[in-house]
Design an enzyme around this catalytic site. Structure first.
Site, mmCIF file in Angstrom:
data_model
loop_
_atom_site.group_PDB
_atom_site.id
_atom_site.type_symbol
_atom_site.label_atom_id
_atom_site.label_comp_id
_atom_site.label_asym_id
_atom_site.label_seq_id
_atom_site.Cartn_x
_atom_site.Cartn_y
_atom_site.Cartn_z
ATOM 1 N N HIS A 121 -47.733 71.382 -49.686
ATOM 2 C CA HIS A 121 -48.789 72.347 -50.006
ATOM 3 C C HIS A 121 -50.047 71.577 -50.396
ATOM 4 O O HIS A 121 -50.294 71.316 -51.573
ATOM 5 C CB HIS A 121 -48.335 73.264 -51.149
ATOM 6 C CG HIS A 121 -49.281 74.376 -51.447
ATOM 7 N ND1 HIS A 121 -48.866 75.588 -51.968
ATOM 8 C CD2 HIS A 121 -50.623 74.494 -51.302
ATOM 9 C CE1 HIS A 121 -49.913 76.383 -52.138
ATOM 10 N NE2 HIS A 121 -50.996 75.722 -51.747
ATOM 11 N N GLU A 153 -47.816 74.769 -46.447
ATOM 12 C CA GLU A 153 -48.249 75.938 -47.204
ATOM 13 C C GLU A 153 -49.712 75.781 -47.613
ATOM 14 O O GLU A 153 -50.194 74.674 -47.805
ATOM 15 C CB GLU A 153 -47.428 76.085 -48.487
ATOM 16 C CG GLU A 153 -45.946 76.262 -48.294
ATOM 17 C CD GLU A 153 -45.217 76.373 -49.617
ATOM 18 O OE1 GLU A 153 -44.072 76.846 -49.609
ATOM 19 O OE2 GLU A 153 -45.786 75.968 -50.656
ATOM 20 N N HIS A 162 -39.828 79.631 -55.049
ATOM 21 C CA HIS A 162 -40.479 79.551 -56.357
ATOM 22 C C HIS A 162 -39.441 79.711 -57.460
ATOM 23 O O HIS A 162 -38.855 80.765 -57.643
ATOM 24 C CB HIS A 162 -41.586 80.585 -56.565
ATOM 25 C CG HIS A 162 -42.567 80.164 -57.637
ATOM 26 N ND1 HIS A 162 -43.670 79.384 -57.373
ATOM 27 C CD2 HIS A 162 -42.579 80.377 -58.967
ATOM 28 C CE1 HIS A 162 -44.331 79.154 -58.493
ATOM 29 N NE2 HIS A 162 -43.681 79.738 -59.475
#
Length: 243
Positions: A43, A70, A190
């Site tokens: 990310h 991401e 997450h």
């Protein structure tokens, strides 16, 4: 089988804290794959506080499993993924200064924007996934964005799970059933860890992939990377007789 994609942002954070190339991000990605991970996730953020844009370009050269990038779809992020062409791009709604992703897209409010971005990625044969919560309206409207998959934001599940596991999983079961009926592939990520991952996987029909970074890398400090990855894989893929 549910795939495990290892998010290696924390490896980059450790490297950047000291400068130089220790730990070697590229080697860690290779080792994650060698130890059984079926994907690598990164990310990159505009301030490059962990994954740098150049890391994405270098990882593309060596990742042999699924490469998932991401990020929030700024113009620079889109330029990066179009240049890199990873297997999957996961779009998240967090602003550049956010510490971590903490909510899903409002797919009605941001529908036109998402359709524009996803159409561009689709034209370049890049699979897309969009970060969503369990609000059924957001999932319904996600189906109108041309995305192939959604990724459940599992922070609320992880927070509630230790005290009320059945209540924690209930909205995800309902949301997953709707996503399956709409033909959307399901990813999740997450705060998933070895305490809550098995239960989540056992209850979510059609779970294709989980992306795990912080907990997995933290566990690896105690168990080593190979044992940690094997442990997470065992939590994901088990006989239904074990449920």
């Amino acid at each position: 089988m549910t795939r495990l994609s290892v998010n290696i942002n924390k490896i980059a954070t450790l490297r950047n804290a000291r400068g130089g190339n220790v730990p070697d991000l590229i080697q860690v990605a290779k080792d994650c794959e060698r130890f059984g991970a079926q994907g690598i996730t990164v990310h990159p953020r505009p301030d490059q506080r962990h994954i740098r844009y150049n890391d994405v370009l270098e990882l593309k050269k060596v990742v042999t499993t699924e490469f998932n990038v991401e990020g929030y779809p700024t113009s620079s992020f889109i330029d990066l993924v179009l240049k890199t062409k990873p297997d999957q791009v996961t779009l998240v709604p967090d602003p550049p200064e956010a510490l971590t992703s903490s909510e899903g897209w409002d797919t009605l409010k941001e529908g036109d924007f998402l359709r524009e971005v996803i159409s561009e990625l689709n034209r370049n044969n890049i699979r897309t996934s969009i970060f969503v919560d369990t609000n059924l309206k957001n999932i319904e409207h996600a189906a109108n964005t041309f995305t192939e998959r959604i990724e459940f934001y599992t922070g609320p599940y992880a927070e509630q799970f230790p005290h009320h596991p059945n209540e924690a999983i209930a909205p995800y079961i309902e949301a997953a059933n709707l996503a399956n009926n709409l033909g959307l592939g399901i990813n999740a990520g997450h705060d998933l860890d070895t305490n809550n991952l098995h239960f989540f996987r056992a209850n979510i029909k059609g779970l294709l992939e989980v992306s795990i970074g912080h907990a997995l890398i933290s566990d690896a400090l105690y168990w080593g990377l190979e044992k940690t990855i094997q442990t997470y894989l065992a939590e994901l893929n088990f006989s239904h007789q074990d449920i």
